[in-house]
Write a protein that holds these residues in place. Structure first.
Motif, PDB file in Angstrom:
ATOM      1  N   HIS A 159      50.925  35.930  50.389  1.00  9.62           N
ATOM      2  CA  HIS A 159      51.845  36.446  51.398  1.00  9.62           C
ATOM      3  C   HIS A 159      51.070  37.394  52.313  1.00  9.62           C
ATOM      4  O   HIS A 159      50.515  38.393  51.849  1.00  9.62           O
ATOM      5  N   VAL A 216      51.785  39.698  54.450  1.00 13.10           N
ATOM      6  CA  VAL A 216      52.153  41.119  54.534  1.00 13.10           C
ATOM      7  C   VAL A 216      51.586  41.886  53.338  1.00 13.10           C
ATOM      8  O   VAL A 216      51.006  42.969  53.482  1.00 13.10           O
ATOM      9  N   LEU A 224      61.326  41.416  42.640  1.00 13.56           N
ATOM     10  CA  LEU A 224      60.788  41.707  43.981  1.00 13.56           C
ATOM     11  C   LEU A 224      59.300  42.017  43.903  1.00 13.56           C
ATOM     12  O   LEU A 224      58.525  41.624  44.777  1.00 13.56           O
ATOM     13  N   PRO A 273      58.357  37.560  50.873  1.00  8.59           N
ATOM     14  CA  PRO A 273      58.741  38.947  51.154  1.00  8.59           C
ATOM     15  C   PRO A 273      59.196  39.684  49.904  1.00  8.59           C
ATOM     16  O   PRO A 273      59.972  39.163  49.113  1.00  8.59           O
ATOM     17  N   GLY A 274      58.712  40.899  49.756  1.00 13.15           N
ATOM     18  CA  GLY A 274      59.012  41.704  48.579  1.00 13.15           C
ATOM     19  C   GLY A 274      57.870  42.680  48.422  1.00 13.15           C
ATOM     20  O   GLY A 274      57.079  42.853  49.343  1.00 13.15           O
ATOM     21  N   GLN A 290      59.853  47.912  48.275  1.00 12.75           N
ATOM     22  CA  GLN A 290      61.226  47.435  48.114  1.00 12.75           C
ATOM     23  C   GLN A 290      61.663  47.567  46.663  1.00 12.75           C
ATOM     24  O   GLN A 290      62.778  48.036  46.376  1.00 12.75           O
ATOM     25  N   ASP A 304      60.303  41.256  55.307  1.00 12.29           N
ATOM     26  CA  ASP A 304      59.779  42.417  54.567  1.00 12.29           C
ATOM     27  C   ASP A 304      60.360  43.715  55.105  1.00 12.29           C
ATOM     28  O   ASP A 304      60.818  44.574  54.353  1.00 12.29           O
ATOM     29  N   LEU A 334      64.072  44.041  54.236  1.00 16.49           N
ATOM     30  CA  LEU A 334      64.300  44.506  52.863  1.00 16.49           C
ATOM     31  C   LEU A 334      64.058  46.008  52.757  1.00 16.49           C
ATOM     32  O   LEU A 334      64.845  46.735  52.158  1.00 16.49           O
TER      33      LEU A 334
END
Lengths: 246, 101
Positions: free
Chosen positions: A79, A81, A143, A151-152, A156, B57, B60
């Motif tokens: 991922h 990010v 998460l 995403p996670g 988070q 992202d 969230l």
């Protein structure tokens, strides 16, 4: 906001009491019409300038997305990010964790917490945390794990853990004695400590640099750091909510 | 295709207007409790906007930290600002001064 009732014996002097009643919690004085018009014009000018600046940005926006995509394989996660946050730009994330620890230290230096024991929950808050808290912990773990390819991630998941803490505090539950003094502090700095330690070890490897993960071990290292960061973020956010030293 | 794009525009426009309206109401509300609740609603709508921008992202994080934890922190601060009225609490400690300035 309604003017609070001053109880007898609350320590306020009658004179300052009167001043407080007339001076605060009233709406601020209205500006004269001319000043309002000038203020509105100035704000409109500012808005126009900002809008023009945004509209004049290059399309497509220049960025490092291509560079990230090119070297995603070496980051240990799929991922982008998470790859940027925990690998390519690890410093930023490390310093964010430091900021959280500093915020907690600042809050603790101001005063003592009220404690959660004084909260008198209604029937909903008495029952709900027993059902919700385990589910939220499970989702936090999910998460964290899913952050490697979707995403996670630690922030988070950590804020979800912080939410568990807030919920438990609101329902009047307190920490068991063994979890209070040293363990709470250790957990709060765990993220920064693990991140710094592993970053230093990476620098000592042959050909390594600080926070530069070797591609073969990157996934394990990132997961370890994220686990520690999640616990720290959860503890810090929940401790911030209680508003002072435990 | 055109219908879908129109729907997209309508949804995005509605979200943008809702966001601005919530921001204005939160800032202009003289009652602090109402302002905090509006701020939480603002955070939730902002999370939807981030999701519409394909920044899941950020959505969230905004929902969990921006709306959830910050909202709880603001409510906790609000409780500390006001002398406790009712609610069966007894936390007006000695030496704690409630200042409204």
């Amino acid at each position: 906001m309604t003017e609070p009732q001053h109880r007898p014996g609350s320590g306020r002097q009658p004179a300052s009491d009167g001043a407080a009643a007339s001076g605060t919690s009233r709406a601020p004085e209205a500006l004269p019409p001319l000043a309002r018009v000038l203020l509105a014009l100035a704000l409109l000018g500012l808005f126009g300038g900002l809008a023009a600046a945004v509209l004049s940005l290059a399309q497509p926006a220049p960025g490092l997305a291509a560079a990230v995509a090119e070297r995603l394989d070496e980051s240990g996660v799929s991922h982008p990010v998470t790859a940027v946050l925990l690998n390519f730009r690890g410093y930023d994330t490390l310093l964010e964790l430091v900021v959280l620890v500093l915020a907690l230290m600042g809050t603790w230096s101001v005063g003592r917490a009220r404690g959660c024991a004084g909260n008198a929950p209604g029937p909903l808050l008495r029952q709900l945390p027993g059902l919700l808290a385990p589910l939220m912990v499970l989702v936090a773990g999910y998460l964290l794990w899913v952050g490697a390819h979707a995403p996670g991630g630690a922030f988070q998941a950590g804020s979800l853990l912080g939410g568990v803490g807030i919920l438990l505090c609101l329902s009047g539950r307190t920490l068991p004695p063994w979890a209070q003094r040293p363990s709470l502090r250790v957990l709060a700095v765990l993220g920064v400590a693990v991140f710094t330690l592993l970053g230093t070890v990476a620098a000592l490897l042959p050909g390594g640099a600080p926070l530069d993960w070797p591609p073969a071990q990157a996934k394990t290292l990132i997961l370890t750091i994220e686990l520690a960061a999640m616990l720290s973020i959860g503890v810090i956010l929940a401790a911030l909510f209680t508003g002072g030293r435990p | 295709m055109a219908g879908l794009s129109l729907l997209d525009w309508a949804l995005d426009g509605l979200l943008a207007l809702l966001l601005l309206w919530l921001a204005w109401r939160a800032l202009a509300s003289p009652e602090l409790f109402r302002a905090v609740v509006l701020f939480i609603a603002f955070g939730l709508v902002l999370a939807l906007v981030w999701a519409r921008l394909y920044a899941v992202d950020v959505a969230l994080a905004e929902m969990a930290i921006g709306a959830g934890v910050t909202g709880a922190l603001l409510l906790a601060a609000l409780v500390r600002l006001e002398p406790p009225i009712g609610r069966g609490r007894q936390d007006a400690r000695d030496g704690e001064v409630y200042d409204h300035d």
